[in-house]
Motif scaffolding. Structure first.
Motif, PDB file in Angstrom:
ATOM      1  N   THR A  62      47.317  17.196  59.647  1.00 39.49           N
ATOM      2  CA  THR A  62      48.027  16.956  58.385  1.00 39.49           C
ATOM      3  C   THR A  62      47.058  16.580  57.269  1.00 39.49           C
ATOM      4  N   SER A  63      46.052  15.757  57.621  1.00 37.42           N
ATOM      5  CA  SER A  63      45.085  15.303  56.610  1.00 37.42           C
ATOM      6  C   SER A  63      43.997  16.321  56.324  1.00 37.42           C
ATOM      7  N   GLY A  64      43.893  17.364  57.140  1.00 35.48           N
ATOM      8  CA  GLY A  64      42.862  18.372  56.920  1.00 35.48           C
ATOM      9  C   GLY A  64      41.579  18.120  57.684  1.00 35.48           C
ATOM     10  N   GLU A  65      41.540  17.042  58.486  1.00 34.59           N
ATOM     11  CA  GLU A  65      40.333  16.800  59.286  1.00 34.59           C
ATOM     12  C   GLU A  65      40.173  17.849  60.391  1.00 34.59           C
ATOM     13  N   ILE A  66      41.283  18.393  60.837  1.00 37.10           N
ATOM     14  CA  ILE A  66      41.259  19.552  61.725  1.00 37.10           C
ATOM     15  C   ILE A  66      41.953  20.684  60.993  1.00 37.10           C
ATOM     16  N   GLU A  67      41.224  21.757  60.754  1.00 40.31           N
ATOM     17  CA  GLU A  67      41.737  22.857  59.935  1.00 40.31           C
ATOM     18  C   GLU A  67      41.779  24.151  60.729  1.00 40.31           C
ATOM     19  N   ILE A  68      42.859  24.889  60.570  1.00 39.09           N
ATOM     20  CA  ILE A  68      42.981  26.229  61.134  1.00 39.09           C
ATOM     21  C   ILE A  68      42.608  27.213  60.037  1.00 39.09           C
ATOM     22  N   ALA A  69      41.564  27.991  60.270  1.00 39.79           N
ATOM     23  CA  ALA A  69      41.084  28.922  59.248  1.00 39.79           C
ATOM     24  C   ALA A  69      40.971  30.315  59.840  1.00 39.79           C
ATOM     25  N   PRO A  70      41.971  31.171  59.646  1.00 40.05           N
ATOM     26  CA  PRO A  70      41.874  32.538  60.152  1.00 40.05           C
ATOM     27  C   PRO A  70      40.597  33.212  59.670  1.00 40.05           C
ATOM     28  N   LEU A  71      39.985  33.962  60.530  1.00 36.10           N
ATOM     29  CA  LEU A  71      38.686  34.570  60.209  1.00 36.10           C
ATOM     30  C   LEU A  71      38.762  35.425  58.951  1.00 36.10           C
TER      31      LEU A  71
END
Length: 384
Positions: A254-263
């Motif tokens: 939620t805070s952005g410390e773990i981010e999902i970034a599609p290639l």
């Protein structure tokens, strides 16, 4: 029952561990009591291990003795359990390695740890790599396999390849983990990323994976960007929830410390102060891999994992992973770690399945090379 005939060293070990030849009570020791039984020179060696905590002994032996059965199969010995005692019978070196394994795992349990069949397999491989260890003391010996310290629990390498992988992650900025499924490439990459985030070495973890179907046509997936790519990143989510508290994972996402970034959406970004993981990299194209690797920013770490034997790209398209490994393996700051079927740490059957497929692929390559040589020889032969 003691048998006549054993060596002086056998009797000395009994005297040391069991309290002396006069039959005095055994001394209290911090490690399990071990007694070698005297046996004729032509008979298998026997050793009796006694564990002082019945509850921990039960956990050590496993549900229905599955951990003990695994040790039996791997070392080709006979292990007979009675209460908190176990008698090991077989070749002297194999029995001593079994003792090493059981004492190491018992020491882990006494420290509050847990063990699973995979941990037993890992200690068995560690024992094999160290060779013959007659007087092993788990309390005094430093673990030979490296580990990653996490708040929830330490993550220890289970194979020599995993050990080299963890050491490479600690030493290099860009690490490639290449090998078959089940060898722990992605799981250890996530563990190291969590380690860096917990110690605030980096500010965030970025997880990426090419959205390529493994044979099935998934069609258009509904939802926002995260929901569209979630099915592809499920193995990484599983690793995160295994290594971190679930509530912390949700807060960090939620805070952005773990981010999902599609290639596909990584182009143009500079990834600074982050640990970036690209999973299933064998399904990247050459241009995608170059684009991803050049996103590396200041104080960042990159981990690229993939299995070259499971490429789902269209026929004739070069895998970006294979090309990157060939081009960058000798570049300073880059390390390539290779895994094999012998390094599989899932169910033992998975290793045999991988080996069978690898054998089929090797046979196909050998036949293709033989045909190519025949064609080349026929072309070079003078006309009749």
């Amino acid at each position: 029952m003691r048998r006549p005939g054993g060596s002086d060293s056998d009797r000395a070990l009994v005297a040391t561990r069991a309290g002396g030849p006069g039959g005095s009570p055994p001394r209290t020791v911090s490690r399990p009591e071990a007694r070698w039984l005297d046996t004729p020179d032509d008979a298998p060696s026997q050793i009796v291990l006694a564990f002082d905590d019945n509850r921990l002994a039960s956990l050590l032996f496993g549900h229905y003795g599955q951990n003990l059965a695994l040790v039996e199969r791997r070392l080709e010995i006979v292990a007979e359990q009675r209460g908190n005692h176990v008698t090991l019978e077989g070749q002297r070196e194999a029995c001593d390695q079994a003792r090493h394994v059981l004492e190491t795992l018992y020491a882990r349990l006494k420290k509050g740890g847990e063990i699973a069949p995979g941990d037993v397999e890992g200690v068995l491989r560690e024992a094999a790599s160290q060779g013959f260890l007659f007087d092993f003391d788990p309390a005094a010996k430093k673990q030979s396999f490296d580990e990653i310290q996490l708040r929830r629990r330490p993550v220890r390498a289970r194979t020599a390849a995993q050990d080299a992988y963890i050491r490479a992650l600690k030493r290099h900025t860009l690490v490639f983990g290449v090998g078959p499924a089940g060898t722990g490439k992605t799981w250890l990459a996530v563990a190291y990323a969590v380690h860096l985030l917990e110690r605030r070495v980096v500010d965030k973890i970025i997880l990426s994976r090419p959205a390529v179907e493994a044979g099935e046509r998934l069609g258009f997936l509904p939802g926002d960007m995260k929901e569209k790519v979630d099915p592809y990143l499920r193995p990484i989510y599983d690793a995160l929830h295994d290594l971190m508290d679930r509530a912390f994972v949700e807060r960090a996402m939620t805070s952005g410390e773990i981010e999902i970034a599609p290639l596909a959406f990584m182009r143009g970004r500079t990834l600074a102060n982050a640990c970036v993981i690209l999973d299933e990299a064998q399904n990247t194209t050459s241009m995608q891999m170059k684009m991803f690797l050049t996103r590396l920013g200041e104080n960042s770490h990159m981990i690229v994992t993939g299995d070259p034997s499971q490429i789902d790209l269209p026929p004739g398209q070069t895998s970006g992973l294979a090309e990157a490994v060939a081009l960058l393996s000798h570049v300073e700051g880059v390390e390539v770690c290779h895994f094999a079927a012998a390094d599989v740490v899932r169910h033992e059957l998975v290793g045999r399945i991988v080996a069978a497929y690898d054998g089929k692929a090797a046979s196909a390559r050998a036949r293709a090379e033989a045909r190519a040589n025949e064609v080349a020889g026929a072309a070079e032969a003078p006309p009749r």
